[in-house]
Scaffold this motif. Structure first.
Motif, PDB file in Angstrom:
ATOM      1  N   ASP A  99      63.312 -61.802 -22.693  1.00  0.00           N
ATOM      2  CA  ASP A  99      64.484 -60.974 -22.415  1.00  0.00           C
ATOM      3  C   ASP A  99      64.440 -60.389 -21.006  1.00  0.00           C
ATOM      4  O   ASP A  99      65.476 -60.096 -20.413  1.00  0.00           O
ATOM      5  CB  ASP A  99      64.579 -59.825 -23.425  1.00  0.00           C
ATOM      6  N   ALA A 100      63.247 -60.216 -20.458  1.00  0.00           N
ATOM      7  CA  ALA A 100      63.111 -59.591 -19.149  1.00  0.00           C
ATOM      8  C   ALA A 100      63.735 -60.426 -18.038  1.00  0.00           C
ATOM      9  O   ALA A 100      64.098 -59.891 -16.979  1.00  0.00           O
ATOM     10  CB  ALA A 100      61.630 -59.337 -18.844  1.00  0.00           C
ATOM     11  N   GLU A 101      63.879 -61.728 -18.263  1.00  0.00           N
ATOM     12  CA  GLU A 101      64.421 -62.579 -17.203  1.00  0.00           C
ATOM     13  C   GLU A 101      65.889 -62.292 -16.927  1.00  0.00           C
ATOM     14  O   GLU A 101      66.443 -62.750 -15.922  1.00  0.00           O
ATOM     15  CB  GLU A 101      64.184 -64.046 -17.551  1.00  0.00           C
ATOM     16  N   ALA A 102      66.534 -61.505 -17.798  1.00  0.00           N
ATOM     17  CA  ALA A 102      67.917 -61.067 -17.523  1.00  0.00           C
ATOM     18  C   ALA A 102      67.988 -60.225 -16.254  1.00  0.00           C
ATOM     19  O   ALA A 102      69.046 -60.129 -15.621  1.00  0.00           O
ATOM     20  CB  ALA A 102      68.459 -60.268 -18.705  1.00  0.00           C
ATOM     21  N   LEU A 103      66.869 -59.641 -15.860  1.00  0.00           N
ATOM     22  CA  LEU A 103      66.817 -58.877 -14.618  1.00  0.00           C
ATOM     23  C   LEU A 103      67.229 -59.715 -13.416  1.00  0.00           C
ATOM     24  O   LEU A 103      67.836 -59.207 -12.469  1.00  0.00           O
ATOM     25  CB  LEU A 103      65.391 -58.353 -14.381  1.00  0.00           C
ATOM     26  N   SER A 104      66.874 -60.986 -13.430  1.00  0.00           N
ATOM     27  CA  SER A 104      67.080 -61.855 -12.267  1.00  0.00           C
ATOM     28  C   SER A 104      68.480 -62.454 -12.203  1.00  0.00           C
ATOM     29  O   SER A 104      68.790 -63.193 -11.271  1.00  0.00           O
ATOM     30  CB  SER A 104      66.033 -62.974 -12.251  1.00  0.00           C
ATOM     31  N   ARG A 105      69.328 -62.119 -13.160  1.00  0.00           N
ATOM     32  CA  ARG A 105      70.660 -62.735 -13.202  1.00  0.00           C
ATOM     33  C   ARG A 105      71.729 -61.924 -12.488  1.00  0.00           C
ATOM     34  O   ARG A 105      72.906 -62.266 -12.536  1.00  0.00           O
ATOM     35  CB  ARG A 105      71.074 -62.957 -14.664  1.00  0.00           C
ATOM     36  N   GLN A 106      71.336 -60.836 -11.874  1.00  0.00           N
ATOM     37  CA  GLN A 106      72.316 -60.021 -11.159  1.00  0.00           C
ATOM     38  C   GLN A 106      71.659 -59.313  -9.981  1.00  0.00           C
ATOM     39  O   GLN A 106      70.431 -59.307  -9.842  1.00  0.00           O
ATOM     40  CB  GLN A 106      72.966 -58.992 -12.096  1.00  0.00           C
ATOM     41  N   THR A 107      72.506 -58.720  -9.136  1.00  0.00           N
ATOM     42  CA  THR A 107      72.048 -57.917  -8.003  1.00  0.00           C
ATOM     43  C   THR A 107      71.989 -56.456  -8.432  1.00  0.00           C
ATOM     44  O   THR A 107      72.837 -55.978  -9.171  1.00  0.00           O
ATOM     45  CB  THR A 107      73.030 -58.074  -6.822  1.00  0.00           C
ATOM     46  N   TRP A 108      70.978 -55.748  -7.947  1.00  0.00           N
ATOM     47  CA  TRP A 108      70.786 -54.344  -8.277  1.00  0.00           C
ATOM     48  C   TRP A 108      70.876 -53.499  -7.011  1.00  0.00           C
ATOM     49  O   TRP A 108      70.516 -53.950  -5.934  1.00  0.00           O
ATOM     50  CB  TRP A 108      69.434 -54.125  -8.951  1.00  0.00           C
ATOM     51  N   ARG A 109      71.352 -52.269  -7.175  1.00  0.00           N
ATOM     52  CA  ARG A 109      71.405 -51.320  -6.058  1.00  0.00           C
ATOM     53  C   ARG A 109      70.490 -50.131  -6.336  1.00  0.00           C
ATOM     54  O   ARG A 109      70.346 -49.710  -7.486  1.00  0.00           O
ATOM     55  CB  ARG A 109      72.842 -50.821  -5.821  1.00  0.00           C
ATOM     56  N   LEU A 110      69.905 -49.603  -5.258  1.00  0.00           N
ATOM     57  CA  LEU A 110      69.002 -48.464  -5.416  1.00  0.00           C
ATOM     58  C   LEU A 110      69.809 -47.180  -5.586  1.00  0.00           C
ATOM     59  O   LEU A 110      70.709 -46.884  -4.791  1.00  0.00           O
ATOM     60  CB  LEU A 110      68.085 -48.337  -4.203  1.00  0.00           C
ATOM     61  N   SER A 111      69.477 -46.425  -6.618  1.00  0.00           N
ATOM     62  CA  SER A 111      70.143 -45.151  -6.880  1.00  0.00           C
ATOM     63  C   SER A 111      69.591 -44.052  -5.975  1.00  0.00           C
ATOM     64  O   SER A 111      68.402 -44.043  -5.633  1.00  0.00           O
ATOM     65  CB  SER A 111      69.943 -44.754  -8.341  1.00  0.00           C
ATOM     66  N   ALA A 112      70.439 -43.104  -5.621  1.00  0.00           N
ATOM     67  CA  ALA A 112      70.018 -41.956  -4.809  1.00  0.00           C
ATOM     68  C   ALA A 112      69.100 -41.026  -5.592  1.00  0.00           C
ATOM     69  O   ALA A 112      68.490 -40.130  -4.998  1.00  0.00           O
ATOM     70  CB  ALA A 112      71.243 -41.191  -4.314  1.00  0.00           C
TER      71      ALA A 112
END
Length: 318
Positions: free
Chosen positions: A191-204
């Motif tokens: 299930d962890a590979e779902a991390l690689s299916r999108q772009t993430w932004r760093l939160s303030a």
């Protein structure tokens, strides 16, 4: 001695970290970008684990009360003495009573100021690192404020160098501050590979404890109540809101959120340079590849240390 005339956004004394105490609930702390921290120390003529100053996003104004050999590495940060701008990734020689004024980080989030002899605050539990969450270590267990005075260790015995060196270090592929960050990680389950299916932004809302990411929410395989499990810098946690957290140097020792995997240690320095709103991607790798990446990073730093040592020896006339 260093006198703090004006504090930056978040300045703290950090060394390589506090190890061997996680079973007692004591975290590691230490420099978030260990790569830039080590190179800065090497350029200043120090051991790689000497205490230095970690500067976050915008920096302080500091008075150096003795002549010093310094280096500034990490984020691309504005720094000057009087009208002279100080280059990054280079050995610099400053006169006694020099006033170093830092501005904002133009690229990257954290810069490191290493000074020959290291910052000589008292060690606590084997380290001079500031643990901001626990409130100990470094300078009174807190970020620096105007009026603070930091002791320094014994200076280098320079004999032939009177100004800046005519050589420098290129961080090259190790940081790539102008590109989107890629975090390679070892998944704990499919299930962890779902991390690689999108772009993430760093939160303030990110901190030295952990980088909070924003994107399409993920669902944990077992989202219910969980028994707390050991965690460490690099652990990928998934809170109930589905927004991942990458634990960093001030990570707690246990946590109850679902664990998705672990970011390889070689990529943590690049993540430490993310600014709020910047994007990153995850890439799953095997444990074998993670170990290979760490060995390659260690070998690169060892080669760099030998080259810097030879250069400094020539400048010192030894």
């Amino acid at each position: 001695m260093i006198e703090v005339l004006r504090a930056g956004l978040l300045d703290s004394v950090q060394d390589a970290g506090r190890f061997g105490l996680r079973h007692l609930g004591v975290g590691t702390a230490g420099a978030l970008d260990s790569y830039s921290f080590i190179v800065a120390n090497r350029l200043a003529g120090n051991a790689p684990d000497a205490a230095a100053l970690e500067i976050t996003l915008s920096g302080p104004a500091l008075r150096l009360r003795r002549a010093a050999t310094v280096a500034i590495c990490g984020a691309d940060i504005e720094a000057r003495v009087g009208a002279e701008f100080l280059p990054n990734w280079r050995t610099l020689r400053l006169r006694a009573d020099s006033l170093i004024e830092f501005g904002a980080c133009r690229r990257g989030a954290r810069a490191y100021l290493a000074i020959d002899g290291g910052i000589a605050t008292d060690a606590q539990l084997g380290s001079r690192s500031t643990d901001l969450r626990a409130g100990f270590g470094g300078y009174e267990g807190r970020a620096l404020r105007a009026g603070d005075q930091l002791p320094l260790g014994e200076p280098l015995r320079w004999t032939t160098i009177a100004g800046d060196c005519n050589w420098w270090i290129e961080p090259g592929a190790d940081l790539q501050l102008g590109l989107a960050a890629v975090a390679r990680f070892v998944p704990l389950h499919a299930d962890a590979e779902a991390l690689s299916r999108q772009t993430w932004r760093l939160s303030a809302t990110s901190s030295r404890q952990g980088l909070r990411l924003c994107g399409a929410p993920l669902t944990a395989r077992d989202a219910g109540q969980r028994i707390s499990e050991p965690v460490a810098p690099g652990t990928l946690q998934l809170p109930p809101d589905g927004q991942p957290i990458v634990l960093m140097a001030e990570a707690q020792t246990v946590g109850g959120y679902a664990r998705l995997g672990h970011v390889v240690s070689a990529d943590l320095p690049r993540l430490a340079q993310l600014r709020p709103g910047e994007v990153m991607h995850f890439l799953p790798v095997s444990m074998h590849e993670a170990l290979r990446l760490q060995r390659a990073r260690s070998a690169s730093l060892a080669r760099m240390a030998l080259a810097i040592e030879a250069r400094l020896a020539a400048l010192l006339g030894t």
